[in-house]
Every structure is written in C-alpha cells, then in structure tokens.
Design an enzyme around this catalytic site. Sequence first.
Site, PDB file in Angstrom:
ATOM      1  NE  ARG A 167      -4.061  -2.106   1.680  1.00 56.72           N
ATOM      2  CZ  ARG A 167      -5.099  -2.504   2.394  1.00 56.72           C
ATOM      3  NH1 ARG A 167      -5.241  -2.114   3.639  1.00 56.72           N
ATOM      4  NH2 ARG A 167      -6.018  -3.281   1.854  1.00 56.72           N
TER       5      ARG A 167
ATOM      6  CE1 TYR B 157      -1.889  -0.048  -7.995  1.00 57.94           C
ATOM      7  CE2 TYR B 157      -2.032  -1.498  -9.885  1.00 57.94           C
ATOM      8  CZ  TYR B 157      -1.381  -0.506  -9.194  1.00 57.94           C
ATOM      9  OH  TYR B 157      -0.238   0.013  -9.703  1.00 57.94           O
ATOM     10  CD  GLU B 158      -1.552  -4.156  -2.964  1.00 53.96           C
ATOM     11  OE1 GLU B 158      -1.413  -4.862  -3.951  1.00 53.96           O
ATOM     12  OE2 GLU B 158      -1.678  -4.611  -1.820  1.00 53.96           O
ATOM     13  N   GLY B 159      -6.434  -2.588  -2.374  1.00 56.18           N
ATOM     14  CA  GLY B 159      -7.454  -2.081  -1.447  1.00 56.18           C
ATOM     15  C   GLY B 159      -7.937  -0.733  -1.922  1.00 56.18           C
TER      16      GLY B 159
ATOM     17  CD  GLN C 241      -5.885   1.500   1.545  1.00 57.67           C
ATOM     18  OE1 GLN C 241      -5.226   1.548   2.581  1.00 57.67           O
ATOM     19  NE2 GLN C 241      -5.822   0.488   0.712  1.00 57.67           N
TER      20      GLN C 241
END
Lengths: 567, 567
Positions: free
Chosen positions: B289, B429-431, B436
């Site tokens: 992240r 992407y990546e959450g 978040q």
Amino acid sequence: MTYNPPIPQILLAMQTADRFAATQSGDLSPEDVQAILSEAGRFASERIAPLNPVGDRTPSTLDESGKVTTPPGWRETYQAWCEAGWNSLTGPTEYCGQGLPISLAVACTEFWNSSAMAFALCPLLTAGAIEAIYEHASQELKDRYLPKLVSGEWTGTMNLTEPQAGSDLSNLRCKAKRTGDGSYRITGNKIFITYGDHDCSPNIVHLVLARLEDAPAGTRGISLFLVPKILPDGSHNDLRCLSLEHKLGIRGSPTCAMAYGDNGGARGWLIGEENRGLNCMFTMMNNARLLVGTQGVALAERATQAAFAYARERVQGSAPGRDGTTSPIIHHPDVRRMLLEMRTRTAAARMLCMATASALDSSVNAQTEKERHRAYARASILTPLAKAYSTDIAVEVTSTAIQVHGGMGYVEETGVAQYYRDARILPIYEGTNGIQAIDLVTRKLLLGGGETLSQILESCRRTLSAFESCLPAMQAVADTEDLAKMLCDAPGGSLSLAVAVPFQRALANVVAGAHLAEAAALARGGALETEAAVNARFFIAVELVSAVAAAKASLSGADATGSDGLE
Amino acid sequence: MTYNPPIPQILLAMQTADRFAATQSGDLSPEDVQAILSEAGRFASERIAPLNPVGDRTPSTLDESGKVTTPPGWRETYQAWCEAGWNSLTGPTEYCGQGLPISLAVACTEFWNSSAMAFALCPLLTAGAIEAIYEHASQELKDRYLPKLVSGEWTGTMNLTEPQAGSDLSNLRCKAKRTGDGSYRITGNKIFITYGDHDCSPNIVHLVLARLEDAPAGTRGISLFLVPKILPDGSHNDLRCLSLEHKLGIRGSPTCAMAYGDNGGARGWLIGEENRGLNCMFTMMNNARLLVGTQGVALAERATQAAFAYARERVQGSAPGRDGTTSPIIHHPDVRRMLLEMRTRTAAARMLCMATASALDSSVNAQTEKERHRAYARASILTPLAKAYSTDIAVEVTSTAIQVHGGMGYVEETGVAQYYRDARILPIYEGTNGIQAIDLVTRKLLLGGGETLSQILESCRRTLSAFESCLPAMQAVADTEDLAKMLCDAPGGSLSLAVAVPFQRALANVVAGAHLAEAAALARGGALETEAAVNARFFIAVELVSAVAAAKASLSGADATGSDGLE
C-alpha cells in the site's frame, strides 16, 4: 449497459427552471413535450447507444485519397436521425426548422450525447453553423445553405484553432484575399476541426476564421467565412483533411487537421462584416457552450446509471445492519456516498443547463422588451456556470463511476472507462473552463452594473431560506456575495483571476442548490419526490457548503500564486 | 518529455519525515543517500523512461501457446536493472539483499514509477512476495526462493482476486488439497494477476490464496501457497495464463487471468499456517500500500513536470501586468493556480509516503522496544493516508495536467493522457481508497485506545502553530480532532462509514500540511527554500482548510446517504 432516458428528471428540471425564472420557456403543452422526449429517448437508446462502443474501438479513418470514413453504422444512423426530423428541432421555421424552444433542444441533446457523444458532436456543430449563418450571413447565403443544414443533409464545422492560436485567437494566421466577384480565397491550416471531413453527408459547410491582407492586427482583424467542401457548381473546393488526431476519447469522431488553399485558395464567402468575424463566432459559441455543458450532463448521467446498476448487482462484504450476510455494494455507506454525489452533481448540472436554456428561451419569448433583456443578461451569467460546472463534474462523476466498479471499471469492456476518456475533452473545448471563469469575473459579473448577479443571488437566497435546515447554506450565499463583491471591485487583477475558477464553482453550486431546493418543492409523486428531496438535502449540505468554503480558502491563499517560486 | 528526478525535493521529504518523527530512519550518511539517488535517478530517466510510451502503444501480448511477451525493450531493461542491483535494495542481507531503509526504497520507487509505471509494477510485486516469504515461509522455502527473488532473477505475484471475490476475500473459491508429501495441489481461477506471466524472467513465484477442503468458511479458512511457474525439478507447473485484460492504462503490464490445476492441480507449498493465509497476505499488503501510494506520487510528479514545461513554453494571450504583450501561459494567474495546486499536492503526497516509510524504518531501527512499537503504530495510521491521498491526487493532478495542455493534452502523442489513464488504477488496487478509509476509521483510529492518533494530531498542531498566519489551519486541526472523536465513538456505524473517505482526506491534509510547514522551516538555499515556503503557504491556506471543511460538510449531509431514495 442499457441507457434509460431520464425523462422525469428532465421534465422536473424544465419545470424548475421556468418556475425559478418566473417565465415560460415556450408555448408547447406538457403533453407535446412529453411526447417529443419519449420519441427522442427511444431513438437515442435504441438506435444511437449501440454505436458508442463501436466508435471507440473502430475510430474514423483517413485513407490515402484524403477521404474520411466514420465508424460502421454511423452514416446510416445519422441519415435515419435526420429523416426522423431530429436535426431540425430548433432550426428557423422559414428554413423548414421546427422552431422549438432551446430547453427542448437541451433535453434532446442530453439523450443523443448520453447515447454516443462522439456521434452526437456532429449535429452540435451544425447547430452552431446554422445560428451564425442565420444571424449574420447574407440572404443569398442563407437561402443557399440553411435549408440543407437545417434538415441535416449537410453538416457544419467551426474552424478556429491553429497550432499557434488556441485560446488566444488574436494570433490567427489563416489568410483571406478578395477576388472581386464577391467571394474570397482562403489559405492556411486549421487544427482540431471536429467532423472536418466525414462520409455522413455529401457536403460540409466550414465556417473559417481568417485574416484579410489589409486587416488590423489582433482580434479586430479577423473575418468569418463560409467555405463549403463542395462548391455551388458541384466541384470540390480547394481544401482537404491532412490527418486525424489520435485522441484519449471521442475516438469515433474525426478530429481533423485541415489544409485550405493548397492550389491557389479555397473559395469562401464572407459572413457578417469584414474584420468583425469574432462577433459572429461568439454568437454561435454562446449557444455551443450551453450544449457542451449538456454533453457534460449527458456523460455524468450515463456514468451514474452504470454505477447504480453495478452497485445493485455486485455483492461484496456485509453492510452495517445486515447481520453479517453479504450485500450488494449499494448497501455499503461509502458506496452510497459516491452514488449520491454522482446523482446530485448530475442533477445540479442539468438544472444549470436547463436554467440557461430557459433564460435564452425567455430572451426571445418574454412579453416585454425589458423582460427579454433581463432574461438575456441572466442567460449570459448562467452560460459559463453551465458549461464549466457540468463539464467539470462530468470528469469527476465518470471517475467515480470507475471507482464504484473497482477493477472491472478499469477494464475497457465494461464501458465506463470510455465515458471517463470521452469526458476529459469537455472542460477544454468551446473555451476552457478557465476561460469561462475569466469571462465570468471580468465581464459577466459586471453586467447591468452588477444588477443581474444581485438578482440571481437574491432569488437563490429566497429559495434556499425556504428550504429546511439551510443555515450553513445561507452563510454560503452570504460568503459568495462577499466574494463576488470583491471580484467586481478588481475585475482584471491577478488576485481575482487566480480565484476565478473556484469562485465559478461556488456560484454554480449556489444557483444549482437553489434550483434543487425548488425542484424538491415541486416534485410530486413516489420515487421522483423522494429523489428530489434527498438530492436537495445532500447537495446543499455537502456540495454547496464545501464549494463555497473552497472558494474562500482559495482567496486566502491566492497571494501564493503570484510568487516568483513558480517559474 | 524528459523526466528530471526531483532529488532535492525527495531529500527534503526524507529529512522532514525524520525530523517530524524525531527519529532517524537509517544509518546511511547523507552522502551515501545522495549518491544512491543520483544513480537511481539516472537509470530511471535514461533507461526506463523511454519504455513508457512503447509499453502504452505496444501492450504485452499472449500468443496461442499461452506465452506472454512484454513490450519491446522491457526484458533487456529489466535484466540490466537487476544487474545494477536495484531489485535487491531493501532485500534481507542474508539473501544477498542490501538491507537499505524503506525510505530509500520509497525514493527509488518514485523514480522507477515516474519513468514507466507499467514497467515498475513488476518489481513492486516481487518486493511483496519477498516480504511474505521472508516473514512467514519455512526455512526450506526461503532458501530455495529468496536468493533469486531478491536478485530479481525471478519475479513474484499476488493471487488474491477471483471474479466473485474482489474487495471481499471471504468468498474465495480457489481450492487446495494436501498431498501427503508436504506439498499441496491448487485448483481454481484467479483474475487481475499483475505480471502473472511474462518473458522478463525464467521463473515466476505465485503467492496464491486458496481454501483447504476442510477449512472453515469465511476469511478464517484461507491459506497462502507458494506456487512456482517452474517446479524445482525444472518441469512446468500446472498453471497458465488464460487471457490478458484490455485496460484503460498501464497497458504495458500484463494483467492476467490465471488458471491453476487444469491437469489435476498445480503444486504449491504452504506459507505460514493453514487457514492463516490472510495474516501473511496482510504483511505484504501494508508495504504494498505504501508503494502504491508512492506510484501516485510518481505519476503526479511526472504530470506536474510536463505541465510546468508546457506552461513555460506555450504562448497565449497577455497576462495581467504584461502590458498587452503575449505571455507564456505560466504567467496567467489561473494557470499558476493549477500549477501550484499540482505541485503542492504532489509534495504533500510525497511527505505522507516518506513519513510512513520513516515510521516503518523506525519501527525496526529505533533504540527501545517502546519506540519501535510507537513507530509501528504511527506507520499503521499513516499507511491508509499515504495510499489513499497519494493515489487520489494522482488522478486529480494528471487530470489538471491535461487541462494545462488544453487540446494538446487530449491528443495521445503529448503523453499526459497516458499518465491520466495510468493513474486511474491507483485508487482501486491494493485495497480501494474506500477500503483504506474503512480500515482507518474502524481500526487504525482506535490503536492504543486512540493514543497514536492523539500524538500525531498533537505534533501537527505544534508544527502548524509555529507556521506563520495559520489561524484557519489551527481551527481545521481542532475540527479534525472533533471529527475523529465522533468517529471513534461509533467506529462501525453507517454514519461514520459514510464520512470515512472525506475524513481520511482531511486527516491526510492535516498531517501533510504539518510536514510541509516543517519542510519550509528546514529548507535552506535558493530555489528549494522558496518552493518549500510557497508550497506550505498555499497548501495550508487552500488545500488543508478546504479538505477539512468538506469533511465537516460531509458529516452534516451524511444522513442523506441512509435514505431509501437511493435504491
């Protein structure tokens, strides 16, 4: 993804605009309006919408002979659309136009552009050409060109931009030479000419800005010429498409670099007076700005529909209060926030465009000269708001639509990525949104000694104060008035130009917020009434208040833009 | 457009982060850091940057035999990059890594991604795989895979997503079966696998989430497996790339749909314990992240450089105070506002990423256990801020870069349109950034009973109060504290989830604003000192104040998101 023409929302926007301006935009019965919108919506969703992905994947092409071919299906659909009479909707009745109000044109323009913006761009430019010719050209030119432009058999273009002259037209180099027979010879290159060549119509009527040899320098030496692709004698004029741009979006529409006069000069005819070309151009640009704002509404609406549909269907995680069972993502609070933001921004933009259209209609139809003048001044202030706000939110809303779709939104097949790419041109063309803001703060705010703006803000204040729990909104109106006053006191200064864009957004929010409040009061019946109430509540509390706060903050930091540290 | 690695700005961000956190992120001398950054910047701008348009125009392809080919030049450049030692920068020293601080990795990651994000994605995933294996795998797996992953000879992937399971992993269906020899057989399909297959390295180490037959339902039944493309005996594992996605951006990078176990099951080895796969995955995701946030900084920086260069060169109109002569557009106040917004948002994002990196370094290097714990908690709160803020502003800044370019920005050849398309994946992407924000308000704010957040806000307040004329900023800090308190009191409720994203943005602005103020105090010498002062002044007065006002407004309208009118 199916497109559903949002007819109830559009009718509510029309009704609100008329009520708000205390005028009547036309003499059509509500039944007539409903019938026209239904038909237009059907044509748009059934015939035009299927063209949208086709144009994106199979852009227009230019072959070696200089011929531009539009994407598969475009020519046939364009011709069917003209035959159904849609091109002539607002055209002058003496040239077989239907002379319907601009409000109705704006409503239909939304449908065409929600369905396929790259396709709908072509008639948008024809409408501008019709207007400039009708207002400024000789009777002979009108009689020769208007019937076929109004029917759509021929299409029109605007030729302003040259490589060295984009926002600043004073720098134009394209040349015009008198021939003695009343016509002119045009030579020079133009770029970014939308539908500069194509195969949907046998002739294309180019409106070209050029400079006479003995013209004064700067913007006072620019003339406007009508330069047809095919001359009255049937021969091909001395002009051609040099190349097509490879664009981020609206790929179906051919954006041409044009060469005039490779072989001695293209034949052209003057529109209006020599050296007064910009005046004629501005006639058509004001209307075009409203229609570009409407394109913003159209893309925002389409993206919002796609996001709602996906959020109803996509199941991920468990929303609060759902006892741990999985939920469609429309139940998740943050997704709801995004959807509501999208829906209210779209509704707000539609209100601004419809308010502008209604004011323009009133400027023609109102009973007294004074009313007509007031309506025109009102339209003049609303036009930059409608153009800039609607196109800015089109970029934002299409971006949020991708976010709602997650990874699927980033894959081209889903379709929302195209809306995002298409939307990005809107804050740029027909005058960048920065230019709209400069127009607003240096000219429009000062109209009638500031009286027009005062009247608009006064009616916003009245409407908003009648709306429930609007204390922060009333403070925001007061703050907007203070900002406007400050800007009017120093209209061309660096400080006011540095806050022009955030101020424009704040003012657009105040006007749109008042319209949404009025709409909430007007809406009757089931889903639409609930939607209008929620829209107004959310927009005024969140959007309007934030936008005004941002404009205020922008003023307090504006001195930093003047610093040397930037260069 | 040339890329200039912003080394002075990065050094200032590192220095600020260390000073702000009152720690030292590593034991490298300033001269060492400067030397490494110079070399990395040179490799990035000279070798990697030329690949960026190539990858966009010639995406990776999948041939009929199932082989993925990366764009021309990528394989050779990747190998040269590894040979120069760049892949092993932060790798563990016992596997021939250089063990350098994360701060330095973040700095270099910015360079690689500014140059060509689609190219730089590959090692970013390898770094995640290294981390998960190093932290959780058996000694045997570590010894077998880490040396070649650290050198970059082999690359790594993360296999999380399935069509029905994106943000919500509880729903995974990919299966794993014990074989009795200590290995497992994996079957199932995965989508959106970045660099799932490619030709830059002879082997690819897939980390795959799957479910054992007897695993409990939900997220507590998910295990993590190491599934190599080529097995230790040299044979090809039972896995293949089914198709490549056709994406809006990062077109050079192959995004694969992967099939595991078409022929009985791909061989895999467990990482960590059975059913504890998500824990291992989260180890690597936190770091990933931060690196995705850094990708946001990278694209924003690149777009800002392009906009400044164009604004210095493009001449249009006459700016105020220039006596009517034409000016480069950088002299126009509204263009200056856009440029300043771009530059300060980029600087703010860099500060947040560097602050996170510095806290992570301190969590390893600080002298006492207590300091290390505090630093880790600090990094935990900063990570969602760094990821979400940096990637949101990457979308905004690349959009503004197009606006500064006008029509030229909409034409693909100019290059900024690619940054805009590339950037749009980052908030997803990546959450997603919504995830978040949920992580922030439901978990991170509550760390240490709210103590970590209090300490962060307290140090922001101290720094901002030392900054000139920051009265509205102090009010904004107080407002942010009030919002945080309200959110901590009802962490999982609909209301707090509905304002989580605007709150996250507000908090990011407060932390970044304090860092920019500190940087302005630290910066010494000429251009950088002026730039830091202007950045802090503008950011705090405009950006920070607006973001907090928007979060407050969002709270007052949050009830509308709960209404039935949305469904």
